[in-house]
Design an enzyme around this catalytic site. Structure first.
Site, mmCIF file in Angstrom:
data_model
loop_
_atom_site.group_PDB
_atom_site.id
_atom_site.type_symbol
_atom_site.label_atom_id
_atom_site.label_comp_id
_atom_site.label_asym_id
_atom_site.label_seq_id
_atom_site.Cartn_x
_atom_site.Cartn_y
_atom_site.Cartn_z
ATOM 1 N N ASP A 132 9.545 -5.677 8.532
ATOM 2 C CA ASP A 132 9.391 -4.333 8.866
ATOM 3 C C ASP A 132 9.714 -3.734 10.150
ATOM 4 O O ASP A 132 10.457 -2.864 10.389
ATOM 5 C CB ASP A 132 7.864 -4.086 8.462
ATOM 6 C CG ASP A 132 7.486 -4.551 7.235
ATOM 7 O OD1 ASP A 132 8.345 -5.004 6.423
ATOM 8 O OD2 ASP A 132 6.144 -4.514 6.881
ATOM 9 N N GLU A 175 -1.497 -14.987 7.032
ATOM 10 C CA GLU A 175 0.104 -14.356 6.894
ATOM 11 C C GLU A 175 0.841 -14.861 8.102
ATOM 12 O O GLU A 175 2.212 -14.996 7.761
ATOM 13 C CB GLU A 175 -0.359 -12.848 6.920
ATOM 14 C CG GLU A 175 1.016 -12.097 6.714
ATOM 15 C CD GLU A 175 0.708 -10.327 6.849
ATOM 16 O OE1 GLU A 175 1.440 -9.796 6.412
ATOM 17 O OE2 GLU A 175 -0.419 -10.106 7.511
#
Length: 812
Positions: A576, A779
């Site tokens: 991202d 994550e």
């Protein structure tokens, strides 16, 4: 070629076993077997415990619980997995999608540990045991547990036990009878558990109403519209609020406050029958009870007394199979790592969900490639669609992600090849007539309820890394390895077609596509046209500009850029906030994307070879070679000694944008470099340099030397991500072993081996330490401290640590 191996094996099976089952019957029998074995499951991964079948409109059930000693705890109900809830870990400790398993919840805030055992039979029946144990010192606290079941679509679900207004007394079991198109007749039985259970006992003065006595099991039924059963917890909250308000209105001058467990007990409203049923039990101290679901015409029912034995058998089968397929290699061949790996794999598979409903798509809005600003998409419903998919995180991302799926299926591929193919088929069925798959699968209201509005709408110009094709390549390689090592095929002539098999056994499904080659060929034939369409869509929509900027690489067409990026983010790439060229420009070319297109091309080539489509295979082979050449021509920066993105300066001359980090590794990590490529040494040096990417905890996403390292969101600007680390390890194996290793000079091999050995240890040991400290996979991980970051219960690609542990200890 792989097809030759498969056909030769088929010929051997035919000669040895006779002609008992023809091809069409084989395929039909297999599909029936897999549909049966995967019919039921905890396919609502967003819920702590939610059971449903892989059928769109059917029975939906689940559990929720709360502490009933304080009325405010009505706002702390455990139903949907919450990233902010205080657990010392939760999830499946042993789980097989075809059999069931055990799940544990270590709830720090409620001081309660809950275990749910879920098992199922081949008849389509299932059962659940629910156990709760308060933490030491909290044995006297009150806990309320609610089981609910709702039938959507045509059919009926009703109580066969009556509806006593004051609730069911201790020891009473409750039976629900149902009928639907899919199951005909069925029944659900809920026991009251052993005599050791203590239901909450109150004095008469502590009761809000005689009908609200927590010492009894409370039952309520009501009618809700189709598609709303998932709101059971919210509906329960409304029912309790209305009951409390009614009590307050009737007793405005009451001087004694009723006990909260009475106020939070369900009130049976006039014995009304509906399609949603609640069964509430309130306990003091440890407790357990059982739930069974039985189809009316099943050969053998599941009874309460069967659950323990069946659970033990299920756990034993899981452990035996895990030991067989996950042969952990030193230094991780120890019991503590075995438990660690079993839990991670179980949670990946326990996170598989079945989703059904419409999604929101904006096919009209075009991206402004002058301002590169965020665009508000206006979605319109399309569908309904269905998806059978693993998910990245039950607490934060409980839905299908195209970019994540290929990674999170890699560990499952080792355990159950057929299950992975079933999931891939579900994804490939979503390819539309243009060849597009939405990168996030937000199907139906339940899925949308957990996604911010700004991320709910999908756009068919947006791509995502095609990891499913990466996985399919791995799968075909596994098939080839299986057939090469399966038998001595002797001098049997290669057959042109396969007409029959011997006796077929689908008792233990997991590798039928490897055992019976016709299944894999049939599977590939059916999905091939869709994959071609998707491949062409990907290349068409993400193609970069060459001629306009007078670029003349080896191939005049193989160049790509991610469409839909902004100044600050490139969400389509999956990385991202990773630094990209500024300002954004249509001239940009992305090295990670051309590498992904190369991966797609290689996969298409392998499928074409499997199907004997020689012209297609030759075409894809030429494209793959052209991509490899253009990676060198367009993206290698000799000055930076790295593969880089490309943009242009104000005079429209090409300039490299070299944010060294994960982006720089993709040609190597996706094996787009030919063995012996002169730049392999440079890539390994970048990986191994602690001032660049190497850390004691894994490879950081962005080099320490980069000006944007650990800035702003710091999402892909430093933290360690297991998916890219896995790809690097796998590529070090690829280039550093076998014939490929012979093309490395002695110093390069030594560096590759040292880097591989240390990186593997660093990754596993840090994820293990953080799991022990927090109870969760996460994550990402901090590159300076190793501490867990981001979403928790993130098994998605962090679960790749299980595969890393089974990799060889070194390249030697």
């Amino acid at each position: 070629m792989l097809r030759n191996f498969l056909l030769l094996l088929t010929a051997l099976l035919t000669v040895v076993s006779g002609l008992d089952v023809d091809k069409e019957q084989l395929i039909k029998d297999y599909q029936n077997a897999i549909d049966q074995s995967l019919l039921w499951g905890p396919y609502r991964p967003n819920a702590y415990m939610g059971i449903r079948p892989r059928i769109p409109h059917s029975l939906v059930s689940g559990l929720f619980w709360f502490n009933a000693d304080d009325i405010q705890n009505i706002h702390k109900i455990r139903h949907f997995c919450d990233n902010g809830a205080d657990f010392q870990g939760f999830g499946w400790t042993k789980y097989d999608p075809r059999l069931g398993g055990r799940q544990e919840f270590k709830d720090n805030e409620l001081k309660l540990d809950i275990t749910t055992d879920f098992v199922k039979s081949k008849d389509g029946n299932w059962a659940m045991k629910v156990k709760g144990v308060p933490r030491p010192g909290y044995e006297s606290q009150t806990n309320s547990i609610v089981f609910y079941a709702g039938l959507e679509g045509e059919g009926m679900l009703t109580s066969a036990s009556g509806e006593p207004p004051e609730g069911f007394k201790k020891g009473d079991s409750i039976k629900l009878l149902g009928h639907s198109i899919d199951f005909q007749g069925f029944e659900i039985d809920v026991s009251d558990g052993p005599k050791t259970n203590l239901h909450k006992s109150l004095k008469k003065s502590q009761l809000a109403d005689p009908a609200l006595n927590p010492a009894r099991t409370h039952y309520l039924s009501m009618r809700v519209p189709d598609g709303n059963v998932w709101k059971a917890k919210d509906i329960f909250n409304v029912l309790i609020s209305e009951s409390v308000n009614d009590i307050a209105a009737k007793n405005p001058d009451a001087k004694v406050m009723p006990h909260p467990s009475s106020l939070m007990s369900l009130r049976n409203i006039n014995g009304f029958e509906g399609n949603l049923h609640f069964i509430q039990k309130t306990f003091t101290g440890a407790f357990e009870f059982d739930i069974t679901f039985n189809i009316e015409n099943a050969d053998k029912r599941l009874e309460f007394e069967d659950i323990d034995e069946l659970t033990n058998k299920t756990i034993s089968k899981f452990e035996n199979k895990f030991n067989k397929v996950f042969d952990l290699q030193p230094p991780f061949n120890k019991p503590k790592y075995q438990k660690f790996a079993e839990e991670f794999l179980s949670n990946i598979m326990g996170g598989i969900g079945y989703f059904y409903g419409d999604h929101l798509v904006d096919r009209e809005t075009e991206f402004n490639e002058e301002k590169y600003e965020n665009i508000q998409l206006d979605g319109k419903p399309e569908g309904p669609f269905e998806l059978f998919s693993a998910i990245p995180s039950r607490t934060f991302f409980p839905r299908g992600f195209y970019w994540d799926e290929g990674f999170q299926l890699i560990p499952i591929l080792q355990y159950d090849t057929d299950l992975v193919l079933e999931i891939l088929k579900s994804w490939f069925n979503l390819i539309d007539e243009d060849g597009w798959i939405a990168r996030e699968q937000i199907l139906g209201a339940e899925a949308r309820s957990q996604v911010p509005v700004e991320f709910q709408v999908q756009n068919p110009n947006i791509a995502n890394p095609p990891t499913l094709m990466l996985l399919f390549t791995d799968l075909l390689n596994k098939a080839k390895e299986a057939q090469e090592g399966s038998a001595d095929l002797g001098d049997i002539d290669e057959p042109e077609t396969v007409d029959a098999y011997g006796k077929v056994d689908f008792t233990e499904l997991t590798d039928a596509h490897l055992k019976y080659p016709d299944l894999l060929i049939d599977y590939a034939e059916k999905i091939y046209p869709k994959l071609q369409s998707h491949y062409e869509w990907f290349k068409r929509t993400q193609r970069g500009e060459l001629e306009e900027f007078e670029r003349e690489p080896s191939s005049p067409v193989e160049a790509y850029r991610w469409k839909g990026r902004t100044f600050t983010h490139n969400l389509p790439s999956g990385l991202d906030d990773y630094p990209r060229a500024q300002p954004p420009d249509i001239a940009e070319l992305n090295v990670d994307l051309i590498s992904w297109v190369g991966t797609m091309t290689r996969s298409m080539k392998k499928i074409a070879e499997l199907l004997g489509k020689k012209e297609d295979a030759a075409k894809y082979s030429k494209v793959e070679y052209a991509i490899q050449r253009n990676i060198e021509d367009l993206h290698w920066s000799e000055k930076d000694k790295a593969y880089c993105d490309v943009s242009v300066d104000q005079a429209d001359n090409d300039v490299f944008y070299c944010a060294k980090g994960y982006i720089s590794l993709f040609p190597f990590a996706l094996k787009m470099l030919a063995p012996g490529n002169k730049h392999i040494r440079d890539v390994i040096e970048l990986i191994a340099d602690p001032e660049e990417l190497f850390s004691p905890f894994g490879l950081r996403s962005l080099s320490k030397s980069n000006e944007f390292y650990r800035t702003d969101e710091d999402y892909w600007r430093g933290p360690i991500w297991l998916n890219i680390n896995y790809l690097v390890l796998d590529s070090l194996l690829h280039y550093g072993t076998g014939e490929n290793a012979k093309q490395l000079d002695q110093d390069t091999f030594a560096l590759a081996n040292k880097t591989y050995t240390e990186l593997r240890k660093n990754l596993v040991n840090n994820v293990y330490r953080q799991w022990r400290a927090t109870g969760f996979a996460h994550e990402q991980y901090d590159d300076k401290t190793g501490k867990a970051k981001g979403a928790k219960h993130f098994l998605g690609w962090t679960g790749l640590v299980t595969v890393i542990m089974r990799m060889p200890e070194s390249l030697k």
